[in-house]
Design a protein around this motif. Structure first.
Motif, PDB file in Angstrom:
ATOM      1  N   ASP A  47       0.819  -1.220   0.000  1.00 26.83           N
ATOM      2  CA  ASP A  47       0.000   0.000   0.000  1.00 26.83           C
ATOM      3  C   ASP A  47       0.846   1.262   0.000  1.00 26.83           C
ATOM      4  N   SER A  48       0.355   2.268  -0.680  1.00 26.17           N
ATOM      5  CA  SER A  48       1.005   3.582  -0.659  1.00 26.17           C
ATOM      6  C   SER A  48       0.006   4.606  -1.152  1.00 26.17           C
ATOM      7  N   LEU A  49      -0.032   5.736  -0.514  1.00 28.01           N
ATOM      8  CA  LEU A  49      -0.778   6.869  -1.057  1.00 28.01           C
ATOM      9  C   LEU A  49       0.216   7.909  -1.563  1.00 28.01           C
ATOM     10  N   ARG A  50       0.983   8.487  -0.633  1.00 28.18           N
ATOM     11  CA  ARG A  50       1.843   9.619  -0.963  1.00 28.18           C
ATOM     12  C   ARG A  50       2.896   9.265  -2.009  1.00 28.18           C
ATOM     13  N   THR A  51       3.576   8.163  -1.850  1.00 29.75           N
ATOM     14  CA  THR A  51       4.688   7.861  -2.752  1.00 29.75           C
ATOM     15  C   THR A  51       4.167   7.500  -4.142  1.00 29.75           C
ATOM     16  N   ARG A 101       7.985  -0.352  -4.689  1.00 34.82           N
ATOM     17  CA  ARG A 101       7.810  -0.567  -3.244  1.00 34.82           C
ATOM     18  C   ARG A 101       7.516  -2.041  -3.034  1.00 34.82           C
ATOM     19  N   HIS A 129      13.781   4.022   2.708  1.00 30.35           N
ATOM     20  CA  HIS A 129      12.808   4.801   1.923  1.00 30.35           C
ATOM     21  C   HIS A 129      13.529   6.091   1.484  1.00 30.35           C
ATOM     22  N   GLN A 132      11.787   9.424   0.421  1.00 29.40           N
ATOM     23  CA  GLN A 132      11.169  10.120   1.555  1.00 29.40           C
ATOM     24  C   GLN A 132      12.225  10.935   2.297  1.00 29.40           C
ATOM     25  N   PRO A 258       6.701  11.480   8.156  1.00 27.14           N
ATOM     26  CA  PRO A 258       6.547  11.076   6.751  1.00 27.14           C
ATOM     27  C   PRO A 258       5.094  10.758   6.402  1.00 27.14           C
ATOM     28  N   LEU A 259       4.267  10.511   7.415  1.00 28.33           N
ATOM     29  CA  LEU A 259       2.864  10.132   7.226  1.00 28.33           C
ATOM     30  C   LEU A 259       2.809   8.792   6.474  1.00 28.33           C
ATOM     31  N   PRO A 260       1.817   7.940   6.651  1.00 29.47           N
ATOM     32  CA  PRO A 260       0.604   8.280   7.389  1.00 29.47           C
ATOM     33  C   PRO A 260       0.835   8.349   8.886  1.00 29.47           C
TER      34      PRO A 260
HETATM   35  N1   CP Z   1       5.406   8.570   3.424  1.00 31.97           N
HETATM   36  C1   CP Z   1       4.982   7.511   2.702  1.00 31.97           C
HETATM   37  O1   CP Z   1       5.767   6.695   2.232  1.00 31.97           O
HETATM   38  O2   CP Z   1       3.625   7.445   2.544  1.00 31.97           O
HETATM   39  P1   CP Z   1       2.873   6.324   1.692  1.00 31.97           P
HETATM   40  O3   CP Z   1       3.024   5.020   2.429  1.00 31.97           O
HETATM   41  O4   CP Z   1       1.430   6.792   1.649  1.00 31.97           O
HETATM   42  O5   CP Z   1       3.494   6.265   0.337  1.00 31.97           O
END
Ligand code: CP
Length: 301
Positions: A47-51, A101, A129, A132, A258-260
């Protein structure tokens, strides 16, 4: 040819003309004449949103096309399973770079061997990462004006949080940096990341309690209640960032993450002047654009 539903529709003339056309494209691709438009492959097996969305957006802003592989086809449950390396070997020649990823810390090294195409690590298990980390450095530079001389507290499960590992490795390139590693016992920063930082002159301080009064940046790497790494509730409560715990911070100090964020930072922190994690997230777009440009170089003419 109005469509193609069966090989029975093909005749020799049609096949020969397609063979000639495909050979011309193969030559054009080989000489880069048909590679004016770069293509990056997004291979996200976790899972990933930002990356993922961040790199898709960065590519769109730069006029780079993306192709997405998120469907695992190498698990035992799949009707036709194949090795992870075979998936990469097939996708890599179609792309100018792979953004990957994977939940397995070792996977990125295997991909880099399998693919002749450049590979960008977008998160490798509990290991690293690096993109990031570049975003984090950009945020620190924007906040402080300089990264040299930084005093940063890294807070959380530092044994397993890959963003903190890559950030500490990247910070080794700067002068006079002090990193206070605040983690529960048994979850401290591994020596494989602390060592290179120390060797280059960085100072590491180790603590189990939130001691934040003299730092410029509080970097909340993560210690969520959902952690499966044997973290006790007492540890999580002790390291949770809330308004009261930030009351000791210098006025200039900022909180990055770095979130989430799950529950490591109380929502009440968001409205304090110390919260900078959403600005940090926004800076991900220009940094991801810079990374893509650096890897792909200028478009072919
Ligand atoms: N910071 C980061 O890697 O967020 P994601 O897991 O949403 O990609």
């Amino acid at each position: 040819m109005r469509g193609l539903l069966s090989a029975a529709e093909l005749d020799r003339t049609c096949i020969d003309s397609l063979l000639i056309a495909a050979a011309a494209h193969a030559d054009g691709l080989a000489t880069r004449a048909e590679r004016r438009q770069s293509v990056v492959g997004l291979m996200f097996f976790e899972d990933s949103l930002r990356t993922r969305v961040g790199f898709e957006t960065a590519a769109a802003r730069l006029g780079i096309a993306t192709t997405v592989v998120s469907q695992l086809r190498h698990t035992a449950e799949m009707a036709v399973a194949e090795s992870f390396e075979d998936t990469v070997r097939c996708v890599a020649p179609w792309c100018d770079a792979l953004l990957v990823r994977h939940p397995d810390s070792e996977a990125l090294a295997r991909i880099a061997i399998a693919a002749a195409t450049p590979v960008i690590n977008c998160g490798s298990g509990a290991d690293e990462h690096p993109t990031q980390a570049l975003i984090d450095l950009f945020a620190v530079q924007r906040i402080r004006g300089s990264i040299d001389g930084l005093r940063i507290a890294l807070v959380g499960d530092l044994a397993h949080m890959r963003s903190a590992h890559s950030l500490l490795l990247a910070l080794r390139c700067y002068d006079d940096v002090t990193a206070r590693c605040i983690a529960p016992r048994g979850l401290q920063m591994p020596e494989s990341f602390a060592g290179p930082f120390r060797t280059r002159g960085g100072t590491i301080e180790v603590d189990t309690h939130l001691r934040l009064d003299d730092v410029d940046i509080v970097y909340v790497a993560g210690l969520p209640r959902t952690s499966r790494n044997g973290v006790s509730l007492a540890d999580q409560d002790r390291l949770r960032i809330d308004r009261q715990r930030l009351s000791c911070l210098s006025t200039h100090a900022r909180v990055l993450c770095p979130l989430p964020r799950v529950d490591e930072i109380a929502p009440e922190v968001d409205t304090t002047p110390h919260a900078a994690y959403f600005e940090q997230s926004a800076l991900g777009l220009p940094m991801r654009m810079a990374v893509l440009e650096r890897i792909l170089g200028p478009p072919a003419t």
